[in-house]
Design an enzyme around this catalytic site. Sequence first.
Site, PDB file in Angstrom:
ATOM      1  N   ALA A   7       0.807  -1.219   0.000  1.00  0.00           N
ATOM      2  CA  ALA A   7       0.000   0.000   0.000  1.00  0.00           C
ATOM      3  C   ALA A   7       0.844   1.275   0.000  1.00  0.00           C
ATOM      4  O   ALA A   7       0.299   2.368   0.134  1.00  0.00           O
ATOM      5  CB  ALA A   7      -0.951  -0.010   1.209  1.00  0.00           C
ATOM      6  N   ASP A   8       2.153   1.146  -0.178  1.00  0.00           N
ATOM      7  CA  ASP A   8       3.040   2.313  -0.199  1.00  0.00           C
ATOM      8  C   ASP A   8       4.151   2.093  -1.230  1.00  0.00           C
ATOM      9  O   ASP A   8       5.334   2.122  -0.898  1.00  0.00           O
ATOM     10  CB  ASP A   8       3.617   2.522   1.213  1.00  0.00           C
TER      11      ASP A   8
END
Length: 179
Positions: free
Chosen positions: A95-96
Amino acid sequence: LDELWNAALGELDFLSEARNLKEFRTNNRNVAYVDGPAVWDKLTTRHVLVMEYIHGVPIDDLASLRADGYDLDEIGAKLAENFIKQIVEDRFFHADPHPGNIRIREGQIVWLDLGMMGRISSRDGGLLNRGIRAVAENDVEALTDIILAMGAYTEMPDRLLLGNDIDNFLAKYRQIPLA
């Protein structure tokens, strides 16, 4: 704010990140060109994460990648393919994914900092897969149904207008190969 707080707490719990790393590596064990750092369980606690040191070239250091003989188009295609796999197949995704969290090492894309991972529910994963199929088959009605099923709204959107917008969008990109 609650979601940001929970994400921050997750980032600070190194046992959670260790579990994420193991799940990520398991999901990608059959993908020769993807890896993540190995975790040393005996030394890892909630406050300390001990894992393999990852040497390699940052994915945005294009000059070094070229100098090392890498094909940047191939890296880009494999990166995109793996990220789609994470979302569509594994339903567990990084998610990053910024350049500081991705290295190229010995022909592999190595994902770092797996403290913040996303999950897609079985329901949403099924809708996403059906949505991809609907796009490939140019099925505006099915895609409209799927988008409405995935959405959250206070009043029902105008289905006809949404269908027309989807049809116009697909018409614009229809000639581009799906690959």
